[in-house]
Motif scaffolding. Structure first.
Motif: not given
Length: 582
Positions: A415-433
């Motif tokens: 879902a993340l790959r198909g809907i949003f795109g590439e990790e680091g370019k179109d979406w990222r994993k959560p960070i502190a806060g």
């Protein structure tokens, strides 16, 4: 404009307001939406009971990797292509080809719903149809009648065996979510295509009313709770110069004519009788009936007419399109809009960072009418029908590869790959806060919005890959805690929807999951179109005064006999019973 435009606008505002609400999609087009898992389905509409199943969001069960030396499996695919992406070179396309040893042969349409539907129908009628249809519900898709008709002809293939053997995630989702199962399974027990299951909480209560609370504060008015208080508020907006420019230029209330909450009548009518803004069907004790023939409907029209007569509703609300509506909300001079109907405020005013007035509008709960009625329109967001459809042109190898690809899109990674795109370019994993949108939910992903003037990355399929967004997936999206910031928009809509949730009737007619017998489908479609057109036209005539609500009411009621309302209700009752009383 597509019928489903405003529901769709909800997908991914520039990939930033993603699953939230309405902005520009990853493909720069509006996105699909869906239903509220947070709201339990009304008793009368309960779908087949879910059975125990493995977690629907687990990764696909291991399958034999494609033979690196094997020739790719050619799959002819028919689907819509947004002008801002190129499906041939899209990185998700290339990844799917590699992952499942596929070679796509694309036949594309534009995002125009009418043109896309016509092209799909021509392909089927001519016999020159593809192996696979990959569609977007708010552009065009197969409806239930299409699936039954082409399934009976052998053109559309049932997916049951393919799902059982090669699609553990789809199988689990069907078992876990009763309405998804009800939409997918035809009355004969076959699955002729996959609908998209998108659990968009705010979309499930589309008919909201957004009030200019900065004006309320300036005029020292409390948010209205009743129909009379609402009328008094609009009167104050009209007469007390809340924008302070010394001109009587305020528009107390406006809307437009598209779907998904922008029509002004349903929110107001719900203080008198339930208005689903779709079919006008209601249910009581399992029996289907028509709301628009009831005395309470007449009372509601009378109230709305009183607002029109007092100049409190913009006459353009009954005729204008969304573009004209938004020009009022984004008026270049003084702020002039007091209240706007809509699923979300970005429909009629620019919201988010830097928007001068977008933070001024907050949602009201349902108004309480003179008989203590206060309904909220509920709409299960997933659109009935199918967007993933295999035909008898597909080879066995193509069928297996296609269903495995669909199954991948039923995982979080897919879902993340198909809907949003590439990790680091179109979406990222959560960070502190980071804070997830859902309460007590661990964050899973945050979208990376496009920079100003940055072009689409051509890394995702957007709504064409949006097959499985259950509540837990959407809740895990990182959202800012400032609800008026662009990145906090979904949280703003969630708070607004919570005001509506719980006010839907206990019994609803589940038009989104009702299968009509093909032998009666054309008749039912004609009857529905004629009857809903009649209700819409007469409601407009009554509230604007071109018909007299006292003198002309009896003739209006008699008109339903000419339209054969009795037969329509009979078909709808039979269809409901066959779909749910098993």
């Amino acid at each position: 404009m597509s019928k489903n435009f405003f529901r769709s606008v909800s997908l991914f505002a520039a990939l930033g307001i993603v699953l939230a609400a309405c902005g520009t999609a990853a493909t720069s087009a509006p996105a699909a939406t869906s239903a509220p898992a947070a709201t339990s389905a009304p008793a009368a509409t309960s779908a087949p009971a879910a059975t125990a199943a493995p977690a629907a969001t687990k990764a696909p069960e291991a399958t034999k990797a494609p033979d690196a030396n094997a020739a790719p499996i050619t799959i002819k695919v028919f689907g819509p292509q947004d002008p801002n992406i190129d499906l041939l070179t899209n990185s998700f396309t290339l990844e799917m080809q590699k992952k499942f040893n596929i070679k796509f042969d694309w036949q594309t349409t534009t995002m125009d719903g009418n043109a896309a539907k016509e092209k799909r129908q021509i392909s089927l009628a001519s016999g020159d149809y593809p192996d696979l249809y990959l569609l977007i519900p708010w552009v065009d898709q197969f409806n239930e009648t299409d699936l039954l008709r082409y399934g009976a002809q052998g053109v559309v293939l049932p997916l049951n065996d393919l799902i059982d053997q090669y699609a553990p995630n789809i199988k689990a989702a069907l078992a876990k979510y009763p309405y998804f199962k009800a939409e997918a399974y035809a009355p004969d027990g076959k699955i002729y295509g996959l609908p998209q299951y998108i659990d968009c909480y705010h979309c499930s209560f589309p008919n909201k009313m957004w009030v200019n609370t900065s004006w309320l504060k300036k005029l020292n008015i409390l948010p209205p709770k009743t129909t009379e208080e609402f009328k008094a508020m609009l009167t104050a907006f009209k007469t007390k110069d809340p924008n302070g420019n010394g001109k009587a230029d305020e528009v107390p209330l406006s809307g437009s004519i598209e779907d998904y909450g922008v029509r002004v009548i349903p929110y107001l009518m719900n203080a008198f009788i339930y208005d689903d803004d779709r079919t006008y069907l209601i249910m009581k004790d399992g029996k289907v009936d028509m709301a628009a023939t009831k005395p309470e409907w007449k009372d509601g029209l009378g109230y709305i007419k009183s607002l029109v007569d007092a100049g409190l509703i913009d006459q353009g609300a009954f005729t204008q399109n969304a573009e004209a509506f938004k020009k009022i909300g984004d008026n270049a001079g003084a702020e002039i809009l007091g209240a706007g109907a809509g699923m979300h405020p970005a429909i009629f005013v620019t919201t988010g960072d830097g928007a001068p007035t977008g933070a001024h509008y907050d949602a009201l709960p349902p108004l309480v009418g003179p008989n203590s009625i206060h309904y909220a329109t509920y709409d299960f967001g997933s659109v009935a029908g199918a967007t993933f459809v295999l035909t008898n042109k597909a080879s066995k190898e193509a069928q297996i590869a296609a269903i495995k690809m669909a199954d991948y899109m039923f995982t979080p990674d897919g879902a993340l790959r198909g809907i949003f795109g590439e990790e680091g370019k179109d979406w990222r994993k959560p960070i502190a806060g980071d804070v997830a949108n859902g309460a007590n939910t661990a964050p899973l992903y945050a979208t990376i919005p496009l920079a100003k003037d940055e072009k689409n990355h051509n890394t995702a399929w957007g709504a064409m890959a949006q097959y499985y967004n259950p509540k837990e997936f959407r809740d895990a999206w990182v959202s800012a805690t400032d609800i008026y910031a662009s990145s906090g928009y979904e949280r703003r809509l969630q708070a607004a929807t919570q005001l509506m949730d719980g006010n839907q009737p206990k019994e609803l007619y589940p038009h989104w999951a009702v299968w009509i017998n093909p032998s009666e489908a054309d008749e039912a479609a004609t009857l529905r179109q004629n009857i809903t057109d009649y209700v819409n036209q007469n409601s407009l005539q009554f509230v604007t005064g071109s018909k007299d609500i006292i003198k002309d009411w009896d003739a209006y009621i008699a008109g339903f006999d000419k339209l054969n309302l009795k037969r329509y209700l009979e078909i709808m009752q039979k269809s409901y019973d066959s779909s749910f009383k098993k």
